[in-house]
Design a protein around this motif. Structure first.
Motif, mmCIF file in Angstrom:
data_model
loop_
_atom_site.group_PDB
_atom_site.id
_atom_site.type_symbol
_atom_site.label_atom_id
_atom_site.label_comp_id
_atom_site.label_asym_id
_atom_site.label_seq_id
_atom_site.Cartn_x
_atom_site.Cartn_y
_atom_site.Cartn_z
ATOM 1 N N UNK A 306 0.841 -1.204 0.000
ATOM 2 C CA UNK A 306 0.000 0.000 0.000
ATOM 3 C C UNK A 306 0.872 1.249 0.000
ATOM 4 N N UNK A 307 1.891 1.270 0.810
ATOM 5 C CA UNK A 307 2.776 2.432 0.898
ATOM 6 C C UNK A 307 3.512 2.670 -0.426
ATOM 7 N N UNK A 308 3.988 1.618 -1.051
ATOM 8 C CA UNK A 308 4.709 1.752 -2.321
ATOM 9 C C UNK A 308 3.788 2.199 -3.443
ATOM 10 N N UNK A 309 2.531 1.758 -3.426
ATOM 11 C CA UNK A 309 1.586 2.175 -4.463
ATOM 12 C C UNK A 309 1.351 3.680 -4.422
ATOM 13 N N UNK A 310 1.229 4.252 -3.210
ATOM 14 C CA UNK A 310 1.032 5.708 -3.086
ATOM 15 C C UNK A 310 2.256 6.469 -3.600
ATOM 16 N N UNK A 311 3.439 6.020 -3.234
ATOM 17 C CA UNK A 311 4.664 6.703 -3.677
ATOM 18 C C UNK A 311 4.821 6.616 -5.187
ATOM 19 N N UNK A 312 4.594 5.432 -5.751
ATOM 20 C CA UNK A 312 4.763 5.243 -7.196
ATOM 21 C C UNK A 312 3.782 6.099 -7.986
ATOM 22 N N UNK A 313 2.543 6.192 -7.509
ATOM 23 C CA UNK A 313 1.545 6.997 -8.221
ATOM 24 C C UNK A 313 1.930 8.481 -8.250
ATOM 25 N N UNK A 314 2.525 8.970 -7.185
ATOM 26 C CA UNK A 314 2.930 10.371 -7.139
ATOM 27 C C UNK A 314 3.992 10.691 -8.184
ATOM 28 N N UNK A 315 4.890 9.754 -8.438
ATOM 29 C CA UNK A 315 5.968 9.997 -9.396
ATOM 30 C C UNK A 315 5.553 9.713 -10.842
ATOM 31 N N UNK A 316 4.601 8.826 -11.047
ATOM 32 C CA UNK A 316 4.239 8.456 -12.419
ATOM 33 C C UNK A 316 3.094 9.284 -13.000
ATOM 34 N N UNK A 317 2.343 10.010 -12.166
ATOM 35 C CA UNK A 317 1.212 10.794 -12.676
ATOM 36 C C UNK A 317 1.648 11.853 -13.702
ATOM 37 N N UNK A 318 2.730 12.637 -13.475
ATOM 38 C CA UNK A 318 3.148 13.600 -14.518
ATOM 39 C C UNK A 318 3.556 12.904 -15.819
ATOM 40 N N UNK A 319 4.160 11.735 -15.708
ATOM 41 C CA UNK A 319 4.587 11.033 -16.923
ATOM 42 C C UNK A 319 3.378 10.534 -17.700
ATOM 43 N N UNK A 320 2.341 10.094 -16.989
ATOM 44 C CA UNK A 320 1.121 9.662 -17.680
ATOM 45 C C UNK A 320 0.482 10.820 -18.447
ATOM 46 N N UNK A 321 0.564 12.025 -17.885
ATOM 47 C CA UNK A 321 0.029 13.196 -18.585
ATOM 48 C C UNK A 321 0.810 13.458 -19.871
ATOM 49 N N UNK A 322 2.120 13.355 -19.803
ATOM 50 C CA UNK A 322 2.933 13.551 -21.005
ATOM 51 C C UNK A 322 2.599 12.488 -22.062
ATOM 52 N N UNK A 323 2.366 11.246 -21.625
ATOM 53 C CA UNK A 323 2.014 10.179 -22.565
ATOM 54 C C UNK A 323 0.700 10.492 -23.267
ATOM 55 N N UNK A 333 -2.345 16.617 -33.341
ATOM 56 C CA UNK A 333 -2.620 17.774 -32.484
ATOM 57 C C UNK A 333 -1.383 18.077 -31.642
ATOM 58 N N UNK A 334 -0.704 19.184 -31.934
ATOM 59 C CA UNK A 334 0.524 19.566 -31.231
ATOM 60 C C UNK A 334 0.167 20.415 -30.024
ATOM 61 N N UNK A 335 -0.241 19.714 -28.930
ATOM 62 C CA UNK A 335 -0.681 20.418 -27.729
ATOM 63 C C UNK A 335 0.512 20.704 -26.824
ATOM 64 N N UNK A 336 0.404 21.826 -26.095
ATOM 65 C CA UNK A 336 1.450 22.247 -25.160
ATOM 66 C C UNK A 336 1.046 21.834 -23.751
ATOM 67 N N UNK A 337 2.032 21.404 -22.930
ATOM 68 C CA UNK A 337 1.771 21.061 -21.535
ATOM 69 C C UNK A 337 2.016 22.297 -20.672
ATOM 70 N N UNK A 338 1.077 22.529 -19.740
ATOM 71 C CA UNK A 338 1.182 23.717 -18.885
ATOM 72 C C UNK A 338 1.478 23.366 -17.427
ATOM 73 N N UNK A 339 1.145 22.122 -17.003
ATOM 74 C CA UNK A 339 1.442 21.700 -15.637
ATOM 75 C C UNK A 339 2.922 21.345 -15.509
ATOM 76 N N UNK A 340 3.431 21.479 -14.317
ATOM 77 C CA UNK A 340 4.771 21.028 -13.916
ATOM 78 C C UNK A 340 5.913 21.777 -14.622
#
Length: 579
Positions: A306-323, A333-340
Motif C-alpha cells: 500500500x505504501x509503495x503504491x502511493x509513492x509510485x503513483x505520485x511519481x508516475x502521474x506527470x509522466x502519464x500526462x505527457x504520454x 494535435x501539437x498540444x502544449x503542456x502547462x502543468x509542472x
C-alpha cells in the motif's frame, strides 16, 4: 540471454511498483529465511552431535565384536586336535569317513555362539562331507575358498547384498586359511558365520527416536545389513559416496522423507555403519518458528504494498500526462503542456523538453511545407528545360545529315560522337551506367578530342568481359581520361603519346587503371584539396570531382589514388565497390 517480453507491455506505474516491491520484499523474505535457517542449523548441529556420538559408539562396538570373531578363529586354528586331524588327512590321502567322524566332535566343542565350518585342502574330494554341511545351510560356491588359499592366512569378511523386498536374512562370514603351526603348510579354510540377530544385539538405538535405523554397506556401497528393510534405497549409492568423502551428517531427499544420514567406517573391515533418521523427528520446533515467520512476512508485505503504491503513483502521474499529450501528437494535435513546467526537478525538465519538442515540430512542419513548394517549382523548371536538349539533339542530327549528304565523313563522325557524348552527359537522369556504356562514352570523347586537335596518340583499352555489365557511377572515367590527354599526351610530340585503360575485378573491388606516358605531376597530388588537382588559371573539376562523388556515394574507402609512375608517366587508380 532470453529477453523478458511481458515487462514492456506494462504501464510505468506497474513497472516501478513491481521493481520497488521486489527490491524491498526480497530483502524482507531473505531476512526471514535467513533467521529460520539459522535456528534450524543450530538445532540440527546439536542433534547431529548427539547422533554422531551414538554412531561412533556403535561403530566401536561392532569393531570389538568383529575382533572377538577373529579371536575365536585364533583359538580354532590353535586347537591341537584340529591341527593333528588336518595334518593326518593331508598325509594319508584324505580318508573322508575318518575325517568326518573325527571333525564334527571337535567343531561342536568350539562352535558356540558361532557356526564354524572347516573346508580341508582338496575339498573337491570330500563329496559326502560337502553334502552334509550343505544340508546345514552352507553355500557350496567356492570362489571365497580359492581366495582364502591365495591370501595364505590373511582373514577377510564376506556378506551378501540386501534389497527392500528380499526375505533372505543378513549374514556375515569370517573366512581364514588354517595353516600348520609347524610347517605353515595350508591345511584347510575356516568359515565362521555370524547371524543377523547376534549383530543386531550389538547396536544401541536412542530410545527417544523410534524411527532411528542402522544400515551397513560394503566397499561398493551395497547394503549388507539393515535393521529396517523398508529403509533400503532411501539413501542412494551416490549419496553414500558423498558421505564417505566428506564425513559427518548430510540432509538427503528421498522418496518419502528428508533423512538425516551419518556415516562411520568400521575398523579392521571394508564396511561402514550408516545411521539415518527422518529430519522431522529432530527438527519439530522449527515448524512453529517457520509458521510464525511466514505470518510476519505476509503482513509486512501487505502494508508495504500500500505504501509503495502511493509513492509510485505520485511519481508516475506527470509522466502519464505527457504520454496522453504524445498520443494527441500522433493524431496531429501539437498540444502544449502547462502543468509542472515551473518545477525544478526532472519532471519539470521533462515538461519543458516536451514543449520544446512540440515547438520544434511546428517549425519543422512549416519549413517542410515551404521546401515542398520550392521542390515543385524546381521540378516544373526542369521539365521546361528538357526542351532545350531535344532541340540541340535535333540540330546535331540535321548537321550530321547534311555532312553525309555532302560527303564529309569527318564532320559526320565528329557530330555523331558529339551527339552521343551529349546524350550520355545530360539526358536520362540516371545515376549509374554499365561499364560497357561508360566506355562507349569515353571512346566518343577520345574520338572528338583526336578530331578536334588533329593530334594523334595511341589508346589501349583492356576490359575483362565478366565486368562489362556491372553498374558504376556515370561520368567517372571520362574526366580521368581527359586529365591523361590534357596533362599527359598533349605535352608529347605527335604520335608518341599513349594511354592505357584497364578495368578488372579484384576481390570485392572493381578497379579502373588509367596510365599515360606523359611527363607526370611536378609535385605529389592530394585529392582532398581542390587546388592540388586544379592548377591556377584552369577550369573544371576533373579528378577532384570524381573522387568527391565516390566518397559521398560509397565512403572514404573508395575513390581515386593518383601519382607518378616510377619510370615515366602518370597513373590514376579508381576503386569501385562490386555491386
Amino acid at each position: 540471454m532470453k529477453k523478458i517480453t511481458w515487462l514492456p507491455k506494462m504501464t510505468l506505474f506497474k513497472k516501478n511498483f513491481i521493481l520497488l516491491f521486489l527490491s524491498v520484499s526480497l530483502s524482507i523474505i531473505a531476512l526471514g529465511v535467513l533467521s529460520y535457517y539459522s535456528s534450524s542449523k543450530q538445532i540440527e548441529q546439536i542433534s547431529s552431535a548427539f547422533l554422531e556420538n551414538n554412531l561412533q559408539q556403535n561403530s566401536e562396538r561392532l569393531r570389538d565384536f568383529f575382533r572377538e570373531v577373529q579371536d575365536k578363529s585364533d583359538k580354532v586354528i590353535g586347537n591341537n586336535k584340529l591341527q593333528m586331524l588336518l595334518e593326518e588327512q593331508l598325509n594319508n590321502n584324505y580318508n573322508e569317513q575318518y575325517f568326518i567322524n573325527a571333525l564334527f566332535p571337535i567343531m561342536e566343542e568350539m562352535e558356540n555362539p558361532f557356526q564354524l565350518t572347516i573346508y580341508p585342502v582338496g575339498i573337491e574330494a570330500y563329496k559326502n562331507y560337502l553334502n552334509r554341511i550343505q544340508s546345514d545351510g552352507v553355500d557350496k560356491e567356492t570362489y571365497w575358498y580359492n581366495k582364502s588359499l591365495q591370501l595364505e592366512g590373511t582373514p577377510f569378511w564376506q556378506a551378501h547384498t540386501l534389497d527392500r523386498d528380499s526375505a533372505l536374512p543378513a549374514g556375515f562370514t569370517f573366512i581364514r586359511t588354517i595353516r600348520s603351526l609347524k610347517s605353515l603348510e595350508k591345511l584347510a579354510v575356516l568359515t565362521i558365520d555370524v547371524p543377523e540377530e547376534l549383530l543386531s544385539k550389538k547396536l544401541i538405538k536412542p530410545p527417544q527416536y523410534e524411527r532411528y535405523s542402522f544400515q551397513m554397506i560394503d566397499e561398493d556401497n551395497n547394503v549388507i545389513y539393515a535393521d529396517e528393510r523398508q529403509h533400503i534405497g532411501n539413501v542412494s549409492k551416490g549419496q553414500l559416496v558423498n558421505n564417505k568423502v566428506s564425513g559427518g551428517f548430510h540432509i538427503n531427499v528421498n522418496h518419502v522423507d528428508h533423512m538425516l544420514v551419518a556415516f562411520s567406517a568400521i575398523e579392521d573391515t571394508n564396511w561402514s555403519l550408516v545411521a539415518m533418521i527422518p529430519k522431522a523427528d529432530l527438527l519439530g520446533p522449527i515448524k512453529v518458528i517457520r509458521e510464525f515467520s511466514i505470518i510476519i512476512i505476509v503482513v509486512s508485505l501487505v502494508v508495504m504494498s500500500i505504501f509503495l503504491a502511493l509513492i509510485t503513483n505520485k511519481f508516475t502521474m506527470p509522466i502519464r500526462l505527457v504520454v496522453q499529450l504524445m498520443k494527441k501528437v500522433q493524431m496531429g494535435e501539437l498540444a502544449i503542456i502547462y502543468q509542472f513546467v515551473t518545477r525544478s526537478d526532472e519532471i519539470g525538465q521533462l515538461a519543458r523538453g516536451y514543449n520544446s519538442m512540440v515547438g520544434g515540430m511546428r517549425e519543422l512542419i512549416s519549413t517542410t511545407k515551404q521546401v515542398e513548394e520550392e521542390k515543385r517549382e524546381l521540378e516544373m523548371k526542369m521539365l521546361i528545360n528538357q526542351i532545350n536538349p531535344h532541340f540541340l539533339y535535333n540540330t546535331l542530327d540535321s548537321i550530321k545529315w547534311k555532312a553525309d549528304h555532302s560527303g564529309n565523313k569527318v564532320i559526320s563522325e565528329m557530330v555523331a560522337s558529339l551527339a552521343n557524348l551529349l546524350r550520355f552527359s545530360i539526358s536520362g537522369g540516371e545515376l549509374f551506367a554499365s561499364v560497357e556504356r561508360e566506355m562507349e562514352h569515353v571512346k566518343s570523347f577520345i574520338k572528338i578530342e583526336q578530331m578536334r586537335s588533329n593530334y594523334s596518340f595511341q589508346v589501349i583499352v583492356q576490359i575483362h568481359p565478366s565486368i562489362s555489365h556491372m553498374p558504376i557511377l556515370r561520368l567517372t572515367l571520362q574526366p580521368i581520361v581527359e586529365n591523361a590527354i590534357k596533362h599527359g599526351t598533349n605535352r608529347l610530340q605527335d604520335g608518341i603519346g599513349k594511354i592505357v585503360i584497364q578495368m578488372f575485378r579484384q576481390d570485392d573491388l572493381l578497379l579502373c587503371v588509367v596510365e599515360d606516358n606523359g611527363p607526370g605531376a611536378s609535385k605529389p597530388i592530394r585529392l582532398d584539396r581542390i587546388h592540388d588537382v586544379i592548377p591556377a588559371g584552369e577550369s573544371g573539376l576533373g579528378l577532384y570531382n570524381v573522387n568527391r562523388r565516390m566518397n559521398i556515394q560509397y565512403g572514404e574507402r573508395y575513390g581515386i589514388t593518383a601519382g607518378n609512375i616510377s619510370t615515366s608517366g602518370f597513373r590514376v587508380v579508381l576503386k569501385y565497390p562490386v555491386h
